[in-house]
Write an enzyme that holds these catalytic residues in place. Structure first.
Site, mmCIF file in Angstrom:
data_model
loop_
_atom_site.group_PDB
_atom_site.id
_atom_site.type_symbol
_atom_site.label_atom_id
_atom_site.label_comp_id
_atom_site.label_asym_id
_atom_site.label_seq_id
_atom_site.Cartn_x
_atom_site.Cartn_y
_atom_site.Cartn_z
ATOM 1 N N CYS A 132 0.866 -1.278 0.007
ATOM 2 C CA CYS A 132 0.105 -0.026 -0.021
ATOM 3 C C CYS A 132 0.741 1.349 0.136
ATOM 4 O O CYS A 132 2.001 1.029 -0.110
ATOM 5 C CB CYS A 132 -0.881 -0.050 1.342
ATOM 6 S SG CYS A 132 -1.613 -1.459 1.353
ATOM 7 N N ARG A 185 0.797 2.064 -6.282
ATOM 8 C CA ARG A 185 1.216 1.108 -5.122
ATOM 9 C C ARG A 185 -0.094 0.330 -4.602
ATOM 10 O O ARG A 185 -0.063 -0.763 -3.961
ATOM 11 C CB ARG A 185 1.819 1.739 -3.995
ATOM 12 C CG ARG A 185 2.822 2.413 -4.009
ATOM 13 C CD ARG A 185 3.640 2.982 -2.737
ATOM 14 N NE ARG A 185 4.265 1.912 -1.852
ATOM 15 C CZ ARG A 185 5.244 1.603 -2.073
ATOM 16 N NH1 ARG A 185 6.187 2.173 -2.776
ATOM 17 N NH2 ARG A 185 5.661 0.731 -1.039
ATOM 18 N N TRP A 218 -3.906 -1.848 -1.204
ATOM 19 C CA TRP A 218 -4.004 -2.952 -2.235
ATOM 20 C C TRP A 218 -4.155 -4.319 -1.112
ATOM 21 O O TRP A 218 -3.146 -4.503 -0.455
ATOM 22 C CB TRP A 218 -2.580 -3.023 -2.908
ATOM 23 C CG TRP A 218 -2.763 -4.270 -3.700
ATOM 24 C CD1 TRP A 218 -3.220 -4.259 -5.187
ATOM 25 C CD2 TRP A 218 -2.277 -5.662 -3.509
ATOM 26 N NE1 TRP A 218 -2.999 -5.285 -5.669
ATOM 27 C CE2 TRP A 218 -2.407 -6.247 -4.790
ATOM 28 C CE3 TRP A 218 -1.638 -6.406 -2.766
ATOM 29 C CZ2 TRP A 218 -2.358 -7.467 -4.952
ATOM 30 C CZ3 TRP A 218 -1.462 -7.681 -2.637
ATOM 31 C CH2 TRP A 218 -1.535 -8.386 -3.769
ATOM 32 N N ASN A 223 1.641 0.049 5.994
ATOM 33 C CA ASN A 223 1.950 -0.714 4.698
ATOM 34 C C ASN A 223 3.073 -1.998 4.985
ATOM 35 O O ASN A 223 3.981 -1.772 5.785
ATOM 36 C CB ASN A 223 3.042 0.238 3.715
ATOM 37 C CG ASN A 223 3.364 -0.472 2.658
ATOM 38 O OD1 ASN A 223 2.881 -1.534 1.972
ATOM 39 N ND2 ASN A 223 4.654 -0.045 2.182
ATOM 40 N N GLY A 224 2.498 -3.287 4.623
ATOM 41 C CA GLY A 224 3.247 -4.463 4.723
ATOM 42 C C GLY A 224 2.276 -5.450 5.225
ATOM 43 O O GLY A 224 1.232 -5.420 5.139
ATOM 44 N N GLU A 238 6.499 -12.599 -22.102
ATOM 45 C CA GLU A 238 6.257 -11.048 -21.814
ATOM 46 C C GLU A 238 5.230 -10.556 -22.733
ATOM 47 O O GLU A 238 4.310 -9.844 -22.089
ATOM 48 C CB GLU A 238 7.649 -10.185 -21.987
ATOM 49 C CG GLU A 238 7.572 -8.734 -21.882
ATOM 50 C CD GLU A 238 6.922 -8.206 -20.538
ATOM 51 O OE1 GLU A 238 7.045 -9.065 -19.496
ATOM 52 O OE2 GLU A 238 6.783 -7.061 -20.258
ATOM 53 N N LYS A 242 1.721 -9.059 -20.913
ATOM 54 C CA LYS A 242 1.173 -7.922 -21.142
ATOM 55 C C LYS A 242 -0.229 -8.045 -21.260
ATOM 56 O O LYS A 242 -0.883 -7.270 -20.945
ATOM 57 C CB LYS A 242 1.863 -7.047 -22.314
ATOM 58 C CG LYS A 242 3.486 -6.566 -21.925
ATOM 59 C CD LYS A 242 3.146 -5.392 -21.245
ATOM 60 C CE LYS A 242 3.468 -5.851 -19.712
ATOM 61 N NZ LYS A 242 4.720 -6.033 -19.100
ATOM 62 N N GLU A 301 -2.335 -9.054 -18.163
ATOM 63 C CA GLU A 301 -2.699 -8.020 -17.138
ATOM 64 C C GLU A 301 -3.440 -6.855 -17.243
ATOM 65 O O GLU A 301 -4.194 -6.450 -16.591
ATOM 66 C CB GLU A 301 -1.012 -7.701 -16.539
ATOM 67 C CG GLU A 301 -0.333 -6.847 -17.447
ATOM 68 C CD GLU A 301 0.854 -6.661 -16.774
ATOM 69 O OE1 GLU A 301 2.178 -6.677 -17.354
ATOM 70 O OE2 GLU A 301 0.998 -6.418 -15.443
ATOM 71 N N HIS A 319 3.955 -31.331 -27.078
ATOM 72 C CA HIS A 319 4.184 -31.991 -25.812
ATOM 73 C C HIS A 319 3.054 -31.736 -24.890
ATOM 74 O O HIS A 319 3.026 -32.071 -23.785
ATOM 75 C CB HIS A 319 5.406 -31.768 -25.177
ATOM 76 C CG HIS A 319 6.936 -32.286 -26.098
ATOM 77 N ND1 HIS A 319 7.106 -33.409 -26.291
ATOM 78 C CD2 HIS A 319 7.741 -31.475 -26.606
ATOM 79 C CE1 HIS A 319 8.088 -33.586 -26.961
ATOM 80 N NE2 HIS A 319 8.390 -32.326 -27.276
ATOM 81 N N LYS A 375 1.760 -1.366 -8.815
ATOM 82 C CA LYS A 375 3.165 -1.340 -9.485
ATOM 83 C C LYS A 375 4.273 -1.675 -8.543
ATOM 84 O O LYS A 375 5.220 -2.426 -8.998
ATOM 85 C CB LYS A 375 3.459 0.132 -9.802
ATOM 86 C CG LYS A 375 4.546 0.486 -10.690
ATOM 87 C CD LYS A 375 4.165 0.881 -11.934
ATOM 88 C CE LYS A 375 5.558 0.849 -13.148
ATOM 89 N NZ LYS A 375 5.448 -0.229 -14.063
HETATM 90 C C1 F6R Z 1 4.262 -6.596 -15.242
HETATM 91 C C2 F6R Z 1 4.731 -5.904 -14.195
HETATM 92 C C3 F6R Z 1 5.300 -6.681 -13.031
HETATM 93 C C4 F6R Z 1 6.721 -6.313 -12.412
HETATM 94 C C5 F6R Z 1 6.989 -7.157 -11.301
HETATM 95 C C6 F6R Z 1 8.397 -7.044 -10.605
HETATM 96 O O1 F6R Z 1 3.958 -5.531 -16.117
HETATM 97 O O2 F6R Z 1 5.052 -4.730 -14.199
HETATM 98 O O3 F6R Z 1 5.427 -8.280 -13.325
HETATM 99 O O4 F6R Z 1 7.486 -6.642 -13.340
HETATM 100 O O5 F6R Z 1 5.919 -6.910 -10.144
HETATM 101 O O6 F6R Z 1 8.457 -5.598 -10.486
HETATM 102 P P1 F6R Z 1 9.644 -4.943 -9.972
HETATM 103 O O7 F6R Z 1 10.229 -5.096 -11.410
HETATM 104 O O8 F6R Z 1 9.432 -3.446 -9.611
HETATM 105 O O9 F6R Z 1 10.732 -5.760 -9.033
#
Ligand code: F6R
Length: 614
Positions: free
Chosen positions: A2, A27, A77, A103-104, A487, A491, A494, A510, A609
């Site tokens: 958070c 966050r 969050w 937060n935590g 990747e 994208k 998500e 397989h 994020k």
């Molecule tokens: C996907 C995304 C997440 C982060 C992951 C790691 O678009 O953003 O999968 O890559 O949570 O976050 P960081 O790079 O901040 O350790």
């Protein structure tokens, strides 16, 4: 994961808290709340949903808060308990005089809760946080001193926390503390800020104090006192932040994600301008301290990361093994930390993280540091907790990334891995100099090639429109682009919530091939090079099962027209650099599909994020 913010000073607190929370919305954004000192009592206001909902809730209370100059705020969050008003922070003790944000995760909250309930505390929420409110209040009843009460309470708490606490009997004061979660104090004349991250207060001050674990700070408008876990006074170290107050604007783009995709050519240019002056010169990585001696003593490299950063690390493995001949293991941090990993002084451990504060990666780094490994951190946040653990630092300089889906930071991480591999190959002399020169020459051309893709996006948008109604999506690739498939799929899932999966194409037969029929789109990342023909055969196998075939390719081969229903062509590029080119159309496909489906592109559901919980 958070976000928390606090203020004590002489300015009206409401806008400071709301602006601060807005900057921390990356966050979490499922609910929010604030507590402010109003005359002789602390008022709490909360709302479910994005910050907008809290702003609306507060509109009718603006008058009663207008004179308040002390307060705390939280953006959530959810981890324990659904996003509801009751579970939103701030939380209070039985009598309501003590108020806190957290937060935590409090790991021993169940034991603490049982004990506190037996002692008469009445819990209102399902959160782990509420236990701390009751616990500190209990200690306050013994000490009548908020700082001492917090010091006693945190001794009984296990887990990760950043806490900001107010008590009605000690008005105009904030007590804050942290363990394994970020908390930074902003310092200005006659006022202090306290927040999970700098953007929450950077427009007010660029002076900051990073609190260390288990330190407790007591803040009033004109005083700051920090003590350590033994109660000894700590001299505060004020740092000047290398940050400008940045206006986070979409610059005319509909979403931050689209803006950040468009920034990618400049992100690469920016990194290369410092670190790769010309193809004939050696790579310059000032803060990487890997000498010939260190590299000679290395047996292997372990790279640990999560999510998108993990995919960048997987590409890093290909390139480092190829150029430097050092074995590289890549592992998700969340797996790495719960097993007996073999790490020692002969292992280089690389942590990759956009935010530099992902809890699993941070824990993994601390574990391997304790075993004597050299720690290299690749991050977009040189001021982060992870960067502080680093022996060597590779700052990726992508600029602030607002969209939850990582795009430009991924490109920056890839560029950094290429530079690191070149740097080590140059020191170790493991690759012919002429080939390294060619490699560097090709790297310098990448920005223009991405610009070519971005100036001709209609075909990509059309492809997204055509496939936006699908429920599932498969991406296939081989070799260095297998992580690109992962990747691309990440994208898409998500931000559009479509079930998308990346496979190494040779694995299709397989098992996954059983899923193919005329409803399944299969996107083949068909870049010219060692595995091109192999991937073509795998694509034929998928076509033979009537899958809806899409190619992303740099080949002009005419026979692709028969095999594929849709073709996206990208500029020609050397195979080893193709992941940087191939990911751009995949980011755009995900973006446009989410857009067509009307999804919240920049703040997708259930995500945040910065993932600061393990
Ligand atoms: C996907 C995304 C997440 C982060 C992951 C790691 O678009 O953003 O999968 O890559 O949570 O976050 P960081 O790079 O901040 O350790």
């Amino acid at each position: 994961m958070c976000g928390i913010v606090g203020y004590v000073g002489n300015k009206p607190v409401l806008d400071i808290l709301l602006d601060g929370l807005e900057q921390l919305e990356y966050r979490g954004y499922d609910s929010s709340g604030i507590a402010v000192q109003c005359k002789d009592k602390i008022n709490v206001y909360k709302a479910v949903g994005k910050l907008k909902a809290l702003r609306e809730e507060l509109a009718s209370h603006a008058y009663e808060i207008s004179k308040s100059t002390v307060g705390i705020g939280h953006i959530r969050w959810a981890t324990h308990g659904a996003p509801t008003v009751v579970n939103a922070h701030p939380h209070t003790c039985n009598c309501g005089k003590l108020v806190l944000v957290h937060n935590g995760i409090i790991e021993n909250y169940k034991e603490l809760k049982a004990k506190l309930e037996a002692e008469g505390c009445v819990f209102k929420s399902q959160t782990d946080t509420e236990t701390v409110a009751h616990l500190v209040a209990q200690k306050y009843a013994l000490t009548h001193d908020l700082t001492k009460a917090v010091a006693l309470a945190v001794k009984e708490i296990e887990g990760a926390f950043a806490l900001e606490i107010m008590h009605n009997d000690e008005p105009n004061k904030l007590v804050i503390t942290k363990r394994n979660a970020p908390l930074v104090i902003g310092v200005a004349p006659d006022e202090y800020y306290a927040a999970s991250d700098i953007p929450a207060f950077i427009k007010h001050t660029n002076k900051a104090i990073y609190l260390s674990d288990d330190q407790i700070a007591t803040l009033t408008a004109d005083s700051l006192e920090i003590i350590d876990k033994n109660g000894c006074k700590v001299e505060p170290k004020i740092e000047l932040l290398p940050w400008e107050p940045v206006a986070l604007s979409k610059m005319g783009y509909k979403h931050f994600m689209l803006k950040e995709i468009h920034e990618q050519p400049d992100v690469i240019r920016n990194i290369l301008s410092d670190k790769l002056k010309s193809p004939e010169e050696n790579v310059i990585l000032d803060e990487v301290k890997l000498t010939k001696e260190t590299l000679r003593n290395l047996n292997r490299i372990q790279v640990i990361a999560c999510g998108t950063s993990l995919h960048a690390a997987m590409i890093g493995k290909y390139i480092i093994e190829d150029l430097c001949g050092i074995p590289v293991d890549v592992e998700a941090s969340s797996e790495y930390i719960y097993r007996k990993t073999v790490t020692d002084a002969h292992t280089l451990v690389i942590g990759v993280s956009q935010s530099g504060e992902t809890a699993d990666t941070l824990t993994a780094i601390k574990q391997s540091k304790a075993r004597g490994s050299h720690i290299l951190i690749i991050t977009n946040r040189p001021d982060s907790a992870m960067a502080r653990e680093a022996d060597s630092l590779l700052s990726v300089n992508a600029g602030i990334e607002v969209s939850v889906a990582a795009t430009k930071s991924y490109i920056a991480q890839l560029t950094s891995f290429y530079l690191l591999a070149l740097y080590m190959a140059e020191i170790k002399g493991t690759y012919p100099v002429s080939e390294l020169t060619n490699f560097k020459h090709e790297m310098l051309m990448l920005p223009q090639k991405i610009e070519q893709i971005l100036s001709n996006m209609e075909n990509i948008r059309e492809c997204a429109r055509k496939y936006s109604a699908t429920r599932d999506f498969i991406y296939i690739a081989r070799g260095i682009n297998y992580p690109t498939a992962l990747e691309g799929a990440l994208k898409l899932k998500e931000i559009s919530y479509i079930n998308a999966t990346g496979y190494p194409a040779g694995e299709l037969k397989h098992g996954p091939i059983a899923m193919l029929d005329e409803s399944m789109p299969v996107l083949s990342i068909l870049m010219k090079g060692a595995v091109y023909e192999k991937l073509l055969s795998n694509s034929e196998e998928a076509k033979a099962r009537n899958a809806r075939m899409i190619a992303l390719t740099n080949s002009q081969d005419k026979k692709l027209d028969e095999l594929f229903d849709y073709i996206i062509r990208v500029p020609d590029v050397a195979e080893y650099l193709s992941p940087i080119i191939a990911i751009v159309p995949l980011q755009l496909i995900a973006y446009y599909i989410a857009e067509f489906l009307g999804k919240d592109v920049d703040q997708p559901r259930n995500l945040a994020k910065s993932v600061t919980v393990e």
